[in-house]
Design an enzyme around this catalytic site. Sequence first.
Site, PDB file in Angstrom:
ATOM      1  N   LYS A 107       1.014  -1.267  -0.062  1.00 53.26           N
ATOM      2  CA  LYS A 107      -0.005   0.234  -0.018  1.00 53.26           C
ATOM      3  C   LYS A 107       1.077   1.193  -0.082  1.00 53.26           C
ATOM      4  O   LYS A 107       2.001   1.242   0.311  1.00 53.26           O
ATOM      5  CB  LYS A 107      -0.852   0.104   1.236  1.00 53.26           C
TER       6      LYS A 107
HETATM    7  P1  NAD Z   1     -12.946   7.370  -3.112  1.00 55.91           P
HETATM    8  O1  NAD Z   1     -12.110   8.292  -2.607  1.00 55.91           O
HETATM    9  O2  NAD Z   1     -13.431   7.001  -4.468  1.00 55.91           O
HETATM   10  O3  NAD Z   1     -14.345   7.382  -2.225  1.00 55.91           O
HETATM   11  C1  NAD Z   1     -14.140   7.691  -0.728  1.00 55.91           C
HETATM   12  C2  NAD Z   1     -15.686   7.955  -0.506  1.00 55.91           C
HETATM   13  O4  NAD Z   1     -15.734   8.005   1.004  1.00 55.91           O
HETATM   14  C3  NAD Z   1     -15.964   9.535  -0.655  1.00 55.91           C
HETATM   15  O5  NAD Z   1     -17.444   9.511  -1.259  1.00 55.91           O
HETATM   16  C4  NAD Z   1     -15.874  10.201   0.466  1.00 55.91           C
HETATM   17  O6  NAD Z   1     -16.558  11.680   0.531  1.00 55.91           O
HETATM   18  C5  NAD Z   1     -16.463   9.390   1.555  1.00 55.91           C
HETATM   19  N1  NAD Z   1     -15.935   9.598   2.891  1.00 55.91           N
HETATM   20  C6  NAD Z   1     -14.757   9.848   3.267  1.00 55.91           C
HETATM   21  N2  NAD Z   1     -14.548  10.001   4.515  1.00 55.91           N
HETATM   22  C7  NAD Z   1     -15.948   9.900   4.995  1.00 55.91           C
HETATM   23  C8  NAD Z   1     -16.745  10.093   6.236  1.00 55.91           C
HETATM   24  N3  NAD Z   1     -15.995  10.170   7.304  1.00 55.91           N
HETATM   25  N4  NAD Z   1     -17.958   9.406   6.260  1.00 55.91           N
HETATM   26  C9  NAD Z   1     -18.738   9.277   4.964  1.00 55.91           C
HETATM   27  N5  NAD Z   1     -18.005   9.308   3.749  1.00 55.91           N
HETATM   28  C10 NAD Z   1     -16.775   9.463   3.773  1.00 55.91           C
HETATM   29  O7  NAD Z   1     -12.499   5.946  -2.503  1.00 55.91           O
HETATM   30  P2  NAD Z   1     -12.730   4.349  -2.748  1.00 55.91           P
HETATM   31  O8  NAD Z   1     -11.971   3.900  -4.016  1.00 55.91           O
HETATM   32  O9  NAD Z   1     -14.257   4.281  -3.071  1.00 55.91           O
HETATM   33  O10 NAD Z   1     -12.493   3.597  -1.570  1.00 55.91           O
HETATM   34  C11 NAD Z   1     -13.411   3.517  -0.277  1.00 55.91           C
HETATM   35  C12 NAD Z   1     -13.017   2.412   0.291  1.00 55.91           C
HETATM   36  O11 NAD Z   1     -12.998   1.355  -0.062  1.00 55.91           O
HETATM   37  C13 NAD Z   1     -11.515   2.395   1.199  1.00 55.91           C
HETATM   38  O12 NAD Z   1     -11.567   1.853   2.415  1.00 55.91           O
HETATM   39  C14 NAD Z   1     -10.764   1.893   0.190  1.00 55.91           C
HETATM   40  O13 NAD Z   1      -9.460   1.235   0.906  1.00 55.91           O
HETATM   41  C15 NAD Z   1     -11.442   0.608  -0.115  1.00 55.91           C
HETATM   42  N6  NAD Z   1     -11.222  -0.084  -1.467  1.00 55.91           N
HETATM   43  C16 NAD Z   1     -11.198   0.566  -2.424  1.00 55.91           C
HETATM   44  C17 NAD Z   1     -10.883  -0.226  -3.706  1.00 55.91           C
HETATM   45  C18 NAD Z   1     -10.995   0.427  -5.133  1.00 55.91           C
HETATM   46  O14 NAD Z   1     -10.745  -0.465  -5.941  1.00 55.91           O
HETATM   47  N7  NAD Z   1     -10.861   1.718  -5.091  1.00 55.91           N
HETATM   48  C19 NAD Z   1     -10.495  -1.620  -3.601  1.00 55.91           C
HETATM   49  C20 NAD Z   1     -10.854  -2.109  -2.400  1.00 55.91           C
HETATM   50  C21 NAD Z   1     -11.077  -1.349  -1.276  1.00 55.91           C
END
Ligand code: NAD
Length: 419
Positions: A107
């Site tokens: 990461k």
């Molecule tokens: P992103 O940046 O596209 O979206 C994150 C979202 O969470 C945004 O809408 C943001 O406004 C919101 N957010 C942030 N803090 C918040 C809070 N305190 N309360 C409510 N909403 C909040 O990120 P993503 O890629 O969608 O990732 C989200 C989660 O999924 C993370 O934990 C990431 O590690 C995990 N993840 C992502 C992927 C991927 O392919 N993008 C894969 C596996 C896991």
Amino acid sequence: MAAYGGPVFDMAVKQFEVIADYLCIQQDARARLLMPKRAVTVSCPIHRDDGTTAVFEGYRVQHHLTLGPTKGGTRFAASVDLGEVAALAIWMSWKCALVGLPYGGAKGGINVEPSSLSKRELEALSRRYMQEMIPFVGPHTDVMAPDMGTNEQIMAWFMDTYSMYQGQTVTEIVTGKPVSAGGTLGRREATGRGVAHLVRRAADELKMRLSGATAVVQGFGNVGSIAALELHNMGVKVIAVSDHTGALYRPAGLDIPELVKYAGSRVSLDGYSNGLILDSAEMLTLPCDVLIPAAVERVIDAKIAGNLRCRILAEGANGPTTPEADRILEKRQREIFLIPDILCNSGGVVVSYFEWVQDLQRLFWEEEEVMRREYQLLDRAFERVLARSRRDKVFNRTGAMAIGVERVRDAKDTRGLFP
Ligand code: NAD
């Protein structure tokens, strides 16, 4: 190890100890399995638009190289520190091993609020970060991907920067790129699609009809918005969604396609409607059939776990549930079916793996092929987790993590101390 610390890292350690006890792993073998192989901290200076210079701290942690190169996303957020990045790298290892990918976990991240930068500053920071990482990453040592706060454009800048230093295009250094720059069809949607697919599998297990069921989704970025849209397309009423600006609630179901368009064009849900606003803290405990935390870590603590009123908890985010909350959810497992994070959001790394394979072979698949293979791997992992948890009468998280940890342990036992 003194280098790592903080609440997220402590959480990864506590989770591991539970699994190590369950697997009867000897004390002297535990540090070798848990502690990251390497970590690097870099300074990334950029010229700001106002003519000043700013320096941002960046990190990359590679957990182990026992099964192949490391693989993992890059997070741009104000919360990022070395401990959080290390915890996320460790979770990636168990995840890749659980779904059977030939990777260790990694990461990376930069401590920055990306919305505070102009597009030019964001490009400068992304390119500088990748340039600092060049001695440590490579298509056969460590492959990057997006995570919170990063997207396809940033992956394209990473790939371009790495490629220009190599003197040739090296698309396989990064996954989650735009299709126009060597990305795969179906990567952008992969994580959210996978979450929705596994919710369907869990609903089948519980003999629950998804059509007309209700869902609540926290986080409306890549993972949350696509998961919400997929569930909406399955006939689920998504009654509440939130992002960092606030939460929206409509008991009859929100218009998810319209919200996806809105959030896509404005980057957040802010200003969508004054009539639908809900206290963000309340949304996790709303009565619903499916609850999807898809934002940040540690949002479900012991108090919230005791008050959850969902039937399926599908962890789209990494690490949304604290170990203290786990103890309560374990007791409530007959009421709440947990799809643990390392299984639930693994569709992202599965399709990232497909992207890497296609880039290495210079042979690209149709989207249907990508989705078919993604669901095949997810189904297999889902069945393995369920079989293990039922056989040993353990919590779904324990079953899932045990499969991942065991696979890494077995590979380390056969290879020896180096990787
Ligand atoms: P992103 O940046 O596209 O979206 C994150 C979202 O969470 C945004 O809408 C943001 O406004 C919101 N957010 C942030 N803090 C918040 C809070 N305190 N309360 C409510 N909403 C909040 O990120 P993503 O890629 O969608 O990732 C989200 C989660 O999924 C993370 O934990 C990431 O590690 C995990 N993840 C992502 C992927 C991927 O392919 N993008 C894969 C596996 C896991």
